[in-house]
Design an enzyme around this catalytic site. Structure first.
Site, PDB file in Angstrom:
ATOM      1  N   CYS A 175      39.250  40.957  37.179  1.00 17.22           N
ATOM      2  CA  CYS A 175      38.398  41.283  38.322  1.00 17.22           C
ATOM      3  C   CYS A 175      37.608  40.088  38.822  1.00 17.22           C
ATOM      4  O   CYS A 175      37.119  40.091  39.937  1.00 17.22           O
ATOM      5  CB  CYS A 175      37.434  42.414  37.956  1.00 17.22           C
ATOM      6  SG  CYS A 175      36.209  41.951  36.710  1.00 17.22           S
ATOM      7  N   GLY A 176      37.414  39.075  37.976  1.00 14.01           N
ATOM      8  CA  GLY A 176      36.692  37.898  38.427  1.00 14.01           C
ATOM      9  C   GLY A 176      35.209  37.951  38.145  1.00 14.01           C
ATOM     10  O   GLY A 176      34.505  36.973  38.358  1.00 14.01           O
TER      11      GLY A 176
END
Length: 339
Positions: A175-176
């Site tokens: 997802c970062g």
């Protein structure tokens, strides 16, 4: 009952209680290889026209496997044969009619999967908070039901969470978001603190026996070799439940969702065993369901270990044969020698 389909597959349609329970065709048929559809594209194990929450996820058990023609090469010899593959299709989960998430999964136990996903997201914590889960029309041009979209309705009085991208993407390993944000999200949403669970003490020898028990209980894997599995065991080693899916996170959601539907949360006296590695996402799902012990046959990720240490989860990795690594929560493992 057997009916010609017009393409030469001669499907059989066994009926029980006025319901088609299986659709099959001869496995030696050169067109379908046992599947009742043109070119063997689909294989339905169970066909139902109406569903409700009482089915608790068994309402759509079809499309678990499909057949494909393959060219087999063995020691230089070439042959043609049908091969059984695990099915993979998208499932869109909607909450109160609004899109929430899409996951690639093996069809079956879809309602349990949706319920388990909402447990891991902190939306649901008990069966009383769930009003209904239903299939809804798919994204086809004619609006027909693809059985790939489910809509979840919360019970009256249960607050509908704010559905935003920032709220929902943290569960994905790619997802970062940074590790601290992920850990904070679990900490603030966990309803069943593992530190408050009843004491559990597990013998290493018992843990070492669980992968073989898991493998012996995998039904679809025997036919396809392409599924992950997740299982719940008691501290005494009793197999309580097992689910299979192309995604190990989906298999865990199916386990947790069924437990929620049966009003068995938190799972404070259970061991969760997963095939493959232990990612942050799987550790998160264990914590959110109140599971005190997570064991995996492969490696954990660094963030999974961080979450286990912070939450009090016992995390075991590389569970193979008589060996294993305990990464966190060793107080629940009956160690006999100093470390």
């Amino acid at each position: 009952m057997r009916r010609p389909s017009g393409i030469g597959c001669n499907p059989s349609l066994p009926v029980q209680d006025n319901e088609i329970v299986k659709v099959t065709a001869p496995h030696d048929n050169p067109v379908t290889y046992g599947n009742p559809c043109d070119k063997g594209r689909f294989g339905f194990q169970r066909v139902r026209t109406e569903t409700d929450q009482s089915d608790r996820g068994t309402e759509h058990m079809g499309r678990v496997t499909e057949r494909r023609r393959v060219i087999r090469i063995r020691d230089g010899a070439v042959s043609t044969r049908p091969d059984t593959l695990v099915a993979e299709e998208p499932l869109e989960i909607r909450l109160g009619g609004k899109p929430l998430a899409i996951t690639m999964r093996t069809p079956g136990d879809d309602f349990a999967l949706a319920a388990g996903f909402l447990v891991s997201e902190g939306v649901l914590g008990s069966a009383a908070e769930l009003q209904s889960i239903v299939y809804c029309a798919g994204a086809t041009a004619d609006g027909s039901n693809t059985y790939n979209v489910v809509d979840v309705k919360l019970a009256p009085g249960v607050a509908l969470p704010d559905i935003t991208l920032e709220r929902n993407v943290y569960t994905t390993s790619s997802c970062g978001l940074c590790g601290k944000a992920s850990l904070d999200a679990v900490r603030t949403q966990a309803r069943f603190p593992i530190a408050d669970t009843p004491p559990v003490l597990v013998e290493p020898e018992l843990l070492a026996s669980l992968p073989d028990r898991l493998r012996a209980a995998q039904r679809v894997f025997d036919r396809t070799g392409g599924l992950h599995a997740a299982a719940l065991f008691s501290p005494e080693g009793e197999l309580l439940d097992i689910r299979e899916d192309v995604g190990r996170h989906n298999a865990v959601d199916k386990l947790v969702g069924r437990a929620l539907q049966d009003d068995r949360l938190p799972l404070s006296r259970c061991i969760l065993l997963v095939s493959g590695r232990a990612s942050f996402e799987l550790a998160q799902k264990a914590v959110m369901a109140g599971i005190p012990v997570l064991a995996a046959v492969s490696a954990p990720s660094s963030l999974a270990v961080d979450l286990a240490v912070e939450s009090g989860l016992t995390l075991v990795g590389f569970l193979r044969g008589s060996s294993m690594n305990v990464y966190a929560g060793d107080e629940r493992i009956a160690l006999r020698s100093g470390v």
